[in-house]
Design a protein around this motif. Structure first.
Motif, PDB file in Angstrom:
ATOM      1  N   TRP A   1      40.784  54.466  59.973  1.00 55.40           N
ATOM      2  CA  TRP A   1      41.308  54.981  61.338  1.00 55.40           C
ATOM      3  C   TRP A   1      42.058  55.570  61.101  1.00 55.40           C
ATOM      4  O   TRP A   1      42.850  54.809  60.259  1.00 55.40           O
TER       5      TRP A   1
ATOM      6  N   PRO B   1      45.969  56.697  62.540  1.00 55.48           N
ATOM      7  CA  PRO B   1      46.536  57.244  63.535  1.00 55.48           C
ATOM      8  C   PRO B   1      47.441  58.164  63.254  1.00 55.48           C
ATOM      9  O   PRO B   1      47.786  58.188  62.662  1.00 55.48           O
ATOM     10  N   THR B   2      47.438  59.154  64.498  1.00 53.65           N
ATOM     11  CA  THR B   2      48.494  60.584  64.044  1.00 53.65           C
ATOM     12  C   THR B   2      49.196  60.548  65.430  1.00 53.65           C
ATOM     13  O   THR B   2      49.147  59.827  66.518  1.00 53.65           O
TER      14      THR B   2
ATOM     15  N   GLU C   1      46.738  66.006  64.573  1.00 54.44           N
ATOM     16  CA  GLU C   1      44.795  65.280  64.912  1.00 54.44           C
ATOM     17  C   GLU C   1      44.389  66.665  63.344  1.00 54.44           C
ATOM     18  O   GLU C   1      43.771  65.868  62.526  1.00 54.44           O
TER      19      GLU C   1
ATOM     20  N   ARG D   1      44.004  60.389  66.687  1.00 52.82           N
ATOM     21  CA  ARG D   1      43.128  59.400  65.457  1.00 52.82           C
ATOM     22  C   ARG D   1      42.567  60.917  64.949  1.00 52.82           C
ATOM     23  O   ARG D   1      42.081  61.435  64.961  1.00 52.82           O
TER      24      ARG D   1
ATOM     25  N   GLY E   1      49.404  61.399  58.635  1.00 49.77           N
ATOM     26  CA  GLY E   1      48.990  60.831  58.978  1.00 49.77           C
ATOM     27  C   GLY E   1      50.062  59.396  59.085  1.00 49.77           C
ATOM     28  O   GLY E   1      51.389  59.491  58.647  1.00 49.77           O
TER      29      GLY E   1
END
Length: 373
Positions: free
Chosen positions: A8, A10-11, A16, A37, A57
């Motif tokens: 997983w 996150p961004t 994304e 994400r 990321g």
């Protein structure tokens, strides 16, 4: 530890798709971009590869489970049912943090406490301990509760991936490295044409361009939490670093950064040395309003002061106006990409953008304006 895991990542909002494309290029499967994400399937050996190579990321989280959590009993039992002993050793430290959105359980401290007790209950039972020492390596737990569904995660990165290790000091209102890398990727720079940032500040955009041109993994100069995890073979980290170094390019690149502030230029030069790209980037004191080039083509990717952050709004508009006039005098083959949160940017710059893309610099909503694409 073997078999398939779920990552997983996150961004920043707006990145994304770029992050998903990076993961696919690294050979990850089942890649799915969601709001803020990206998820994918992975093997244990992919954890070092993704941490070392990912440019856009924010961190690499291991998704251990998802379950309905409409009340505290469901949160406790759902958490306790997960195989924590496969990931956290008997002396592992496991602090808990997280967030909740649009859910019945919205008190973060209470959720933290319930999750901590559930994990401790599971580990205590498995290890035959009434009290867990938590004196060993950090295994940071994160939770995300959205629409009454809880996701439980382990943070493999430690410090956020934007902390490449080269920016020990910065200037006022620095641009996050992950966003700078995204701007370079969106410019489609591939190391062939001249690349310029006339508002270079601490040099982040130019340094990320150099790392990209050389195909150097941005995480090679730093460490990660999961390097201390017993279940993740240390050989995987060495293999991932060697693979990354084997993929680097040699070449001559024309990457330039200018700033009117001599202190910013000195910091940019120092950061380039820390990043190992000082031979690829040239920084100098220069006024962006007098920017000129004779090469028939090239790329400008830049993040001038916004107005609300450093300069007053009118000063920012004067800057945009003068910079717009300077770049209009460049040869036709030049492409100009400018990140700004100013709602009147196109008017003050002097012409509408060919296209624009909404991005976030921290919590500030911006647009990346593309000219000449």
């Amino acid at each position: 530890m073997s078999g398939s895991l779920r990552l997983w990542i996150p961004t920043l909002f707006g990145l994304e798709g770029l992050c998903a494309a990076e993961l696919r290029r690294l050979g990850l499967s089942e890649v799915r971009a969601e709001n803020g994400r990206v998820l994918c399937a992975a093997r244990p050996e992919d954890i070092p590869r993704v941490n070392l190579n990912l440019r856009t990321g924010e961190r690499v989280l291991l998704l251990l489970g998802q379950f309905p959590a409409g009340d505290f009993d469901a949160l406790f039992e759902g958490t306790r049912a997960l195989p924590w002993e496969d990931f956290i050793p008997r002396d592992g430290a496991f602090p808990v943090k997280g967030h909740s959105l649009n859910s019945t359980l919205h008190a973060i401290p209470a959720c933290q406490s319930i999750i901590k007790k559930a994990v401790a209950a599971r580990l205590g039972e498995k290890y035959g301990l009434s009290t867990l020492p938590e004196s060993g390596a950090l295994h940071q737990l994160q939770f995300a509760i959205q629409h009454d569904t809880a996701s439980l995660l382990l943070d493999t990165s430690g410090a956020g991936l934007h902390k490449r290790g080269y920016r020990a000091v910065g200037v006022t209102a620095p641009l996050r490295e992950t966003l700078a890398a995204a701007m370079v990727l969106l410019s489609r720079y591939r190391g062939r044409d001249p690349f310029c940032d006339p508002f270079c500040g601490s040099g982040t955009i130019a340094i990320e361009a150099a790392l990209l041109a050389k195909n150097r993994a941005p995480g090679l100069e730093r460490s990660f939490s999961a390097q201390r995890w017993g279940w993740l073979d240390s050989r995987f980290w060495m293999d991932a670093a060697q693979e990354a170094m084997d993929r680097e390019f040699d070449g001559e690149y024309h990457i330039w950064g200018g700033d009117i502030d001599p202190k910013a230029v000195a910091i940019a030069q120092s950061n380039a040395v820390k990043a190992g790209v000082e031979d690829l980037v040239r920084f100098e004191v220069a006024d962006a309003l007098r920017f000129t080039r004779t090469a028939p083509r090239g790329r400008i990717v830049t993040n001038p002061p916004y107005g609300e952050r450093i300069l007053e709004k009118r000063e920012a508009e004067d800057l945009y106006r003068g910079f717009g006039k300077a770049v209009r005098a460049l040869p036709e083959g030049w492409q100009v990409d400018v990140l700004s949160s100013h709602t009147e940017f196109e008017r003050t710059f002097g012409r509408p953008a060919g296209k624009k893309r909404k991005l976030y610099n921290g919590m500030i909503k911006c647009d990346l304006f593309f000219y000449g694409h």
